[in-house]
Design a protein around this motif. Structure first.
Motif, PDB file in Angstrom:
ATOM      1  N   VAL A  67       0.836  -1.203   0.000  1.00 25.73           N
ATOM      2  CA  VAL A  67       0.000   0.000   0.000  1.00 25.73           C
ATOM      3  C   VAL A  67       0.871   1.253   0.000  1.00 25.73           C
ATOM      4  O   VAL A  67       0.665   2.167  -0.808  1.00 25.73           O
ATOM      5  CB  VAL A  67      -0.967   0.002   1.208  1.00 25.73           C
ATOM      6  CG1 VAL A  67      -1.620   1.357   1.402  1.00 25.73           C
ATOM      7  CG2 VAL A  67      -2.026  -1.068   1.041  1.00 25.73           C
ATOM      8  N   LEU A  68       1.857   1.296   0.895  1.00 23.56           N
ATOM      9  CA  LEU A  68       2.668   2.510   1.009  1.00 23.56           C
ATOM     10  C   LEU A  68       3.621   2.699  -0.162  1.00 23.56           C
ATOM     11  O   LEU A  68       3.804   3.808  -0.644  1.00 23.56           O
ATOM     12  CB  LEU A  68       3.467   2.501   2.312  1.00 23.56           C
ATOM     13  CG  LEU A  68       4.189   3.821   2.569  1.00 23.56           C
ATOM     14  CD1 LEU A  68       3.250   4.799   3.270  1.00 23.56           C
ATOM     15  CD2 LEU A  68       5.434   3.614   3.370  1.00 23.56           C
ATOM     16  N   LEU A  69       4.221   1.616  -0.628  1.00 18.70           N
ATOM     17  CA  LEU A  69       5.283   1.733  -1.625  1.00 18.70           C
ATOM     18  C   LEU A  69       4.800   1.619  -3.066  1.00 18.70           C
ATOM     19  O   LEU A  69       5.507   2.045  -3.982  1.00 18.70           O
ATOM     20  CB  LEU A  69       6.352   0.665  -1.368  1.00 18.70           C
ATOM     21  CG  LEU A  69       7.022   0.738  -0.002  1.00 18.70           C
ATOM     22  CD1 LEU A  69       7.845  -0.507   0.263  1.00 18.70           C
ATOM     23  CD2 LEU A  69       7.869   1.981   0.117  1.00 18.70           C
ATOM     24  N   VAL A  70       3.608   1.044  -3.276  1.00 20.26           N
ATOM     25  CA  VAL A  70       3.118   0.856  -4.639  1.00 20.26           C
ATOM     26  C   VAL A  70       1.805   1.601  -4.876  1.00 20.26           C
ATOM     27  O   VAL A  70       1.703   2.401  -5.809  1.00 20.26           O
ATOM     28  CB  VAL A  70       2.946  -0.650  -4.965  1.00 20.26           C
ATOM     29  CG1 VAL A  70       2.385  -0.840  -6.354  1.00 20.26           C
ATOM     30  CG2 VAL A  70       4.263  -1.389  -4.806  1.00 20.26           C
ATOM     31  N   LEU A  71       0.796   1.353  -4.044  1.00 19.45           N
ATOM     32  CA  LEU A  71      -0.518   1.920  -4.316  1.00 19.45           C
ATOM     33  C   LEU A  71      -0.600   3.423  -4.099  1.00 19.45           C
ATOM     34  O   LEU A  71      -1.181   4.131  -4.923  1.00 19.45           O
ATOM     35  CB  LEU A  71      -1.588   1.205  -3.489  1.00 19.45           C
ATOM     36  CG  LEU A  71      -1.910  -0.199  -3.947  1.00 19.45           C
ATOM     37  CD1 LEU A  71      -3.018  -0.799  -3.101  1.00 19.45           C
ATOM     38  CD2 LEU A  71      -2.314  -0.223  -5.413  1.00 19.45           C
TER      39      LEU A  71
END
Length: 153
Positions: free
Chosen positions: A48-52
């Motif tokens: 979630v933090l690094l991609v989305l």
């Protein structure tokens, strides 16, 4: 990747450190939940933090360009297929993030000592601020700025 005691270990960059902090929190919240559950929760948080979240910002920029460029170039705007493309791109990014981060961080799955040094109040504060800053920028500042740009254009 580096080799430590015969095992491949990822370098301790931003992604690895964030994951290990999340892993420490997941293990402390669910001590009897098992290593696989804690690993899955930490991996999901990292995706979630690094991609989305960065993808949200990127999608907003692309949507702004898709709105502004056709007006300037006299090209017809994108139609209803844009939403389907956004869903497909989001699904693809989650899959890519899962594969990329999963391969990169798999070595921590069964290692009970991997995240011990990240189970501190300081690390919990760091995770809080990392989430707040990335979510605020990618999910708030970038979309709001682009909406302002579109409304004044």
């Amino acid at each position: 990747m580096r080799v430590l005691d015969g095992q491949r270990v990822p370098k301790r960059g931003f992604a690895t450190e964030y994951f290990l902090r999340q892993l420490a929190q997941a293990r402390s919240r669910h001590p009897s939940g098992g290593a696989a559950l804690a690993y899955s929760k930490a991996l999901a948080e990292a995706i979630v933090l690094l991609v989305l979240m960065p993808s949200i910002a990127l999608f907003c920029v692309l949507a702004c360009l898709a709105t502004l460029l056709p007006r300037r170039l006299g090209v017809p705007a994108l139609g209803s297929e844009t939403l389907a493309l956004a869903f497909l791109a989001t699904f693809s990014l989650v899959l890519i993030g899962h594969l990329w981060l999963g391969m990169h961080l798999r070595c921590f799955r069964e290692d009970p000592t991997a995240a011990l040094r990240y189970d501190t109040e300081r690390d919990r504060r760091i995770v809080f601020w990392q989430k707040l800053i990335v979510s605020g920028l990618c999910g708030g500042v970038v979309p709001a700025s682009l909406l302002w740009l579109l409304s004044n254009h």
